[in-house]
Enzyme design. Structure first.
Site, PDB file in Angstrom:
ATOM      1  N   ASN A  43       0.795  -1.226   0.000  1.00  0.00           N
ATOM      2  CA  ASN A  43       0.000   0.000   0.000  1.00  0.00           C
ATOM      3  C   ASN A  43       0.832   1.283   0.000  1.00  0.00           C
ATOM      4  OD1 ASN A  43      -2.193  -1.597  -0.199  1.00  0.00           O
ATOM      5  ND2 ASN A  43      -2.772  -1.471   1.961  1.00  0.00           N
ATOM      6  N   CYS A 137     -10.744  -5.710  -3.863  1.00  0.00           N
ATOM      7  CA  CYS A 137     -11.457  -6.667  -3.001  1.00  0.00           C
ATOM      8  C   CYS A 137     -12.867  -6.167  -2.688  1.00  0.00           C
ATOM      9  CB  CYS A 137     -10.691  -6.873  -1.696  1.00  0.00           C
ATOM     10  SG  CYS A 137      -9.188  -7.832  -1.911  1.00  0.00           S
ATOM     11  N   ARG A 142     -17.365   0.635  -1.240  1.00  0.00           N
ATOM     12  CA  ARG A 142     -16.118   1.324  -1.654  1.00  0.00           C
ATOM     13  C   ARG A 142     -16.387   2.423  -2.693  1.00  0.00           C
ATOM     14  NH1 ARG A 142     -11.024  -2.659  -1.817  1.00  0.00           N
ATOM     15  NH2 ARG A 142     -10.071  -0.834  -0.850  1.00  0.00           N
ATOM     16  N   ASP A 328      -7.103  -4.160   7.922  1.00  0.00           N
ATOM     17  CA  ASP A 328      -6.445  -5.195   7.108  1.00  0.00           C
ATOM     18  C   ASP A 328      -5.918  -6.345   7.959  1.00  0.00           C
ATOM     19  OD1 ASP A 328      -5.018  -2.779   4.759  1.00  0.00           O
ATOM     20  OD2 ASP A 328      -7.038  -3.568   5.018  1.00  0.00           O
TER      21      ASP A 328
END
Ligand code: EPZ
Length: 442
Positions: A43, A137, A142, A328
């Site tokens: 990330n 994902c 989102r 996460d």
């Protein structure tokens, strides 16, 4: 290093669509022992690779994890016209021949971070098109409404039509933007779009994740003027142009990969040293595991963890924005506390559909009940191996961790989800004594 297009990515997309998903076969229970290097952060690598289209000269980025999302990003960079070499966790990139500002649907759909090309292309060309809403994902809705409303506040015209998003502007205007949610992606996109702004852009309630600080560190090396990265107030002072020197940058270690190792030791027992890691990025998980009976020592770039007695459950864990407990790591932590004593409660506050690993863990004998955003975990003595299906990246990692502690053989199907964010996971854990095979899926 010569640009020989060593990585022929062109077929990657077709290849990734055609190939049957792979599976990981885990022979449990494992006891994890030894030392392991933690790879670079996915990330951080993804936004930094995206930002490198702004460089005035060659950039050399090291400690890049060799994972699917990185290869997809490199494919997009090549599609745009950049010359890219990826070898030994190092990317050498020359963006002088970049010529496109449109991201085709098949690339946009591949991963969420494709949306970051909007900000970078707007700085490069004053135009950007994403031919489809970003993929990634499926852990929640989102939306990208915060990205789009911020762009509009910066004086960028945004048109949405049939899932296509087209943006253009003559100049990005200095502005103050308040983010109702400290979104990682929106913060990064505003920064990328504001490098050459008129005056100064101020982001309030910005995300504070270490990956954002790493992106800003890289951009400042290119010649940008960004202050306050890692805090809730980030200021980007517009520059006329970036530096013409070559830039070298080393990506920070992956705190989520490191946290997954810690959860695996907590679940299985053993003694492990993590190397090339920043303990300060892991305060929340280290606190949770120490309070649950793990012995932990932190050195500058190392973490030693030992778990002998059964993990003690009983905590209430809530996911939060950094430096709170990261969403996460929510799934891997579920697997650790599935075999702990007592009842542990986990509340997921960031994404609305991120418990898809739970039914698979229940197949393995876990006793977990999910009600809306809360999972109640009644720790069981043992899990038993069986065939389970990864549904997303971190959920897949959770099943991998559960397989390591389970009795018997666990088959984690659709392991490609895991490959999106973990570099050669079976090889790394085999170095710690686990027995794992990778095979083509049925
Ligand atoms: C980044 O995703 C990470 N991905 C995610 O990691 C991580 O889970 C997430 O940040 C939170 O830490 C990358 O960095 C590539 P957000 P991002 O925008 O940027 C809502 C992994 O496993 N939101 O901070 O997509 C959103 O729905 C991945 O490595 C809006 O409502 O996350 C969510 O509920 C998964 N509108 C919350 O904000 C927007 O416009 C946080 O999302 C944007 C976000």
């Amino acid at each position: 290093m010569q640009f020989e297009n060593k990585i022929i990515c062109d077929g990657l997309l077709n290849k990734s669509l055609e190939v049957k998903m792979q599976k990981l076969i885990i022979y449990g229970p494992a006891k994890l022992m030894g030392e392991i290097e933690v790879e670079g952060a996915k990330n951080a690598a993804l936004p930094i690779l995206t930002a490198s289209i702004l460089a005035q000269n060659k950039v050399i980025i090291t400690n890049i994890p060799d994972i699917a999302d990185v290869r997809h990003t490199i494919e997009i960079l090549k599609y745009l016209g950049c010359k890219v070499l990826f070898e030994n966790n190092t990317v050498v990139l020359d963006s002088s021949s970049i010529e496109r500002f449109t991201i085709p649907p098949e690339y946009a759909k591949l991963m969420r971070s494709s949306v970051l090309f909007m900000g970078a292309l707007l700085s490069k060309f004053r135009r950007a098109e994403l031919s489809n809403h970003p993929g990634g994902c499926e852990i929640g809705q989102r939306p990208i409404d915060l990205h789009i409303s911020a762009f509009r506040q910066l004086g960028i015209e945004v048109f949405e039509h049939n899932n296509r998003i087209m943006c253009r502007c003559d100049k990005v205007k200095g502005s103050e933007i308040f983010l109702p949610i400290p979104s990682v992606g929106a913060t990064e996109n505003i920064i990328l779009a504001s490098i050459f702004c008129d005056g100064e852009v101020v982001i309030k309630n910005a995300a504070k994740e270490p990956e954002i600080a790493d992106l800003c560190h890289f951009l400042n090396k290119l010649g940008a003027k960004i202050r306050g990265a890692g805090t809730h107030i980030i200021k980007i002072e517009g520059v006329r142009k970036l530096k013409s020197e070559e830039v070298v940058h080393k990506v920070i270690p992956d705190r989520i990969v490191a946290g997954t190792y810690l959860c695996a030791v907590a679940a299985c027992g053993g003694e492990v040293v993590l190397k090339n890691v920043f303990p300060r990025h892991l305060d929340s998980i280290l606190h949770i595991l120490k309070s649950s009976g793990c012995k932990i020592k932190e050195l500058k770039n190392e973490i030693w963890i030992k778990r002998e007695e059964r993990l003690k459950g009983g905590l209430r864990i809530t996911t939060h924005y950094y430096p709170g407990f990261p969403t996460d790591l929510q799934a891997p932590v579920c697997s650790a506390f599935a075999v702990a004593s007592g009842v542990t409660i986990i509340k997921e506050t960031i994404f609305e559909n991120r418990f898809k690993h739970v039914p698979e863990l229940v197949k393995m004998g876990a006793d977990i009940h999910v009600e809306k955003d809360i999972a109640v975990i009644n720790g069981v003595e043992k899990l038993r191996g069986c065939k389970v299906f990864a549904r997303d990246l971190r959920g897949g990692a959770a099943l991998f961790v559960a397989g390591l502690s389970a009795q018997g053989v666990t088959e984690v199907m659709d392991a490609d989800y895991i490959d999106r964010g973990y570099e050669r996971i079976e090889e790394k854990y085999s170095l710690l004594g686990a027995k794992i095979l990778r095979e083509k899926g049925e």
